[in-house]
Design a protein around this motif. Structure first.
Motif, PDB file in Angstrom:
ATOM      1  N   UNK A  75       0.839  -1.202   0.000  1.00 13.19           N
ATOM      2  CA  UNK A  75       0.000   0.000   0.000  1.00 13.19           C
ATOM      3  C   UNK A  75       0.870   1.247   0.000  1.00 13.19           C
ATOM      4  N   UNK A  76       1.943   1.202   0.775  1.00 16.34           N
ATOM      5  CA  UNK A  76       2.877   2.327   0.812  1.00 16.34           C
ATOM      6  C   UNK A  76       3.542   2.566  -0.521  1.00 16.34           C
ATOM      7  N   UNK A  77       3.930   1.487  -1.206  1.00 22.72           N
ATOM      8  CA  UNK A  77       4.572   1.614  -2.521  1.00 22.72           C
ATOM      9  C   UNK A  77       3.638   2.327  -3.499  1.00 22.72           C
ATOM     10  N   UNK A  78       2.371   1.886  -3.534  1.00 22.75           N
ATOM     11  CA  UNK A  78       1.399   2.473  -4.459  1.00 22.75           C
ATOM     12  C   UNK A  78       1.140   3.942  -4.132  1.00 22.75           C
ATOM     13  N   UNK A  79       0.923   4.237  -2.851  1.00 19.46           N
ATOM     14  CA  UNK A  79       0.581   5.602  -2.466  1.00 19.46           C
ATOM     15  C   UNK A  79       1.752   6.561  -2.675  1.00 19.46           C
ATOM     16  N   UNK A  80       2.939   6.159  -2.251  1.00 19.96           N
ATOM     17  CA  UNK A  80       4.111   7.018  -2.427  1.00 19.96           C
ATOM     18  C   UNK A  80       4.437   7.200  -3.910  1.00 19.96           C
ATOM     19  N   UNK A  81       4.219   6.144  -4.694  1.00 17.21           N
ATOM     20  CA  UNK A  81       4.428   6.265  -6.141  1.00 17.21           C
ATOM     21  C   UNK A  81       3.481   7.283  -6.756  1.00 17.21           C
ATOM     22  N   UNK A  82       2.220   7.277  -6.298  1.00 20.38           N
ATOM     23  CA  UNK A  82       1.237   8.243  -6.792  1.00 20.38           C
ATOM     24  C   UNK A  82       1.630   9.669  -6.410  1.00 20.38           C
ATOM     25  N   UNK A  83       2.089   9.864  -5.187  1.00 19.52           N
ATOM     26  CA  UNK A  83       2.548  11.188  -4.770  1.00 19.52           C
ATOM     27  C   UNK A  83       3.749  11.641  -5.602  1.00 19.52           C
ATOM     28  N   UNK A  84       4.634  10.715  -5.932  1.00 19.16           N
ATOM     29  CA  UNK A  84       5.804  11.050  -6.749  1.00 19.16           C
ATOM     30  C   UNK A  84       5.380  11.497  -8.145  1.00 19.16           C
ATOM     31  N   UNK A  85       4.421  10.777  -8.743  1.00 11.53           N
ATOM     32  CA  UNK A  85       3.928  11.133 -10.072  1.00 11.53           C
ATOM     33  C   UNK A  85       3.315  12.528 -10.052  1.00 11.53           C
ATOM     34  N   UNK A 175       8.494  30.532  -9.459  1.00  9.12           N
ATOM     35  CA  UNK A 175       8.167  29.306 -10.199  1.00  9.12           C
ATOM     36  C   UNK A 175       9.342  28.335 -10.307  1.00  9.12           C
ATOM     37  N   UNK A 176      10.560  28.850 -10.568  1.00  6.55           N
ATOM     38  CA  UNK A 176      11.712  27.958 -10.683  1.00  6.55           C
ATOM     39  C   UNK A 176      11.981  27.248  -9.366  1.00  6.55           C
ATOM     40  N   UNK A 177      11.851  27.976  -8.269  1.00  8.35           N
ATOM     41  CA  UNK A 177      12.062  27.358  -6.953  1.00  8.35           C
ATOM     42  C   UNK A 177      11.060  26.235  -6.730  1.00  8.35           C
ATOM     43  N   UNK A 178       9.803  26.471  -7.164  1.00  9.82           N
ATOM     44  CA  UNK A 178       8.803  25.430  -6.961  1.00  9.82           C
ATOM     45  C   UNK A 178       9.046  24.220  -7.850  1.00  9.82           C
ATOM     46  N   UNK A 179       9.591  24.446  -9.039  1.00 10.54           N
ATOM     47  CA  UNK A 179       9.959  23.294  -9.874  1.00 10.54           C
ATOM     48  C   UNK A 179      10.993  22.430  -9.162  1.00 10.54           C
ATOM     49  N   UNK A 180      11.974  23.092  -8.554  1.00 17.84           N
ATOM     50  CA  UNK A 180      13.026  22.373  -7.840  1.00 17.84           C
ATOM     51  C   UNK A 180      12.454  21.641  -6.629  1.00 17.84           C
ATOM     52  N   UNK A 181      11.591  22.325  -5.874  1.00 11.36           N
ATOM     53  CA  UNK A 181      10.993  21.719  -4.686  1.00 11.36           C
ATOM     54  C   UNK A 181      10.143  20.507  -5.062  1.00 11.36           C
ATOM     55  N   UNK A 182       9.292  20.670  -6.079  1.00  9.43           N
ATOM     56  CA  UNK A 182       8.457  19.550  -6.500  1.00  9.43           C
ATOM     57  C   UNK A 182       9.296  18.406  -7.053  1.00  9.43           C
ATOM     58  N   UNK A 183      10.350  18.734  -7.765  1.00 10.88           N
ATOM     59  CA  UNK A 183      11.242  17.694  -8.261  1.00 10.88           C
ATOM     60  C   UNK A 183      11.895  16.937  -7.124  1.00 10.88           C
ATOM     61  N   UNK A 184      12.328  17.667  -6.089  1.00 11.71           N
ATOM     62  CA  UNK A 184      12.939  17.036  -4.921  1.00 11.71           C
ATOM     63  C   UNK A 184      11.939  16.142  -4.198  1.00 11.71           C
ATOM     64  N   UNK A 185      10.718  16.648  -4.009  1.00 16.20           N
ATOM     65  CA  UNK A 185       9.691  15.847  -3.339  1.00 16.20           C
ATOM     66  C   UNK A 185       9.389  14.586  -4.153  1.00 16.20           C
ATOM     67  N   UNK A 186       9.305  14.737  -5.475  1.00 17.37           N
ATOM     68  CA  UNK A 186       9.056  13.579  -6.330  1.00 17.37           C
ATOM     69  C   UNK A 186      10.147  12.539  -6.214  1.00 17.37           C
ATOM     70  N   UNK A 187      11.399  12.983  -6.234  1.00 20.32           N
ATOM     71  CA  UNK A 187      12.519  12.054  -6.092  1.00 20.32           C
ATOM     72  C   UNK A 187      12.497  11.353  -4.738  1.00 20.32           C
TER      73      UNK A 187
END
Length: 201
Positions: A75-85, A175-187
């Motif tokens: 369940x964790x794999x699926x949910x965390x994967x969805x958050x990453x996407x 906007x650039x900062x948020x791209x970096x933040x979202x990219x970091x969260x996704x990773x």
């Protein structure tokens, strides 16, 4: 008693800092100033409850049902994967500045539900709070003081994330900062999901 308190504070503080998915989510909420204190408070409450339950024997019941951890694992794999996407999608599109009214805010109910999911669908949380921490606490002179130290670590850490992220929001609103933040969260989310999927528990 002081030694037990400090042991709980230091050991549990290190464990809480290492649970990356939860930290990344709360930080994102704080920077968006989107019900971030509610999210942080819920994480504090969950930690304190799990620390207390672990010290009073839930760890033994969890060890007797290893299949429950496996269910939580996937369940964790699926949910965390969805958050990453979702995070990678936001990073690819970019965001507008974090001005009031420019971003559709989620409801408090939705934020709290996601906070609970990020917290409770990560099997590592149970291994740490119901198994590892009680094993350390059982060796302390005063178990109650140890739990108090662990709880203090949670309150201080999530309070710091909520306050720090909100304070840095004006700096990180570009906007650039948020791209970096979202990219970091996704990773971060993708890395933890892959670790759970291929590395197991």
């Amino acid at each position: 008693m002081l030694e037990s308190y400090l042991t709980g504070l230091v050991v549990c503080g290190g464990i809480i800092v290492a649970i990356g998915a939860q930290n990344a989510y709360i930080l994102g909420q704080a920077i968006r100033r989107e019900h971030h204190w509610w999210s942080a408070g819920l994480c504090m409450l969950a930690d304190i409850s799990l620390f207390t339950l672990g010290m009073f024997g839930v760890s033994a019941a969890l060890m007797a049902m290893p299949e429950a951890l496996q269910i939580l694992r996937w369940l964790g794999v699926v949910f965390l994967g969805w958050l990453a996407i979702q995070a990678f999608y936001r990073a690819s599109r970019g965001r507008v500045a974090l001005e009031v009214g420019e971003i559709k805010r989620r409801s408090l109910k939705g934020v709290l539900f996601t906070t609970l999911a990020v917290t409770l669908l990560n099997p590592q949380v149970y291994l740490d709070t119901l198994l590892l921490i009680p094993a350390i606490g059982a060796q302390q002179e005063n178990a109650t003081t140890f739990v108090a130290g662990a709880s203090s670590a949670s309150v201080m850490w999530f309070g710091l994330i909520a306050w720090g992220g909100s304070a840095l929001a004006p700096v990180l609103s570009r906007p650039l900062a948020w791209r970096i933040i979202d990219g970091f969260i996704g990773l971060m989310m993708a890395g933890i999901a892959l670790q759970l999927a291929f590395g197991g528990l």
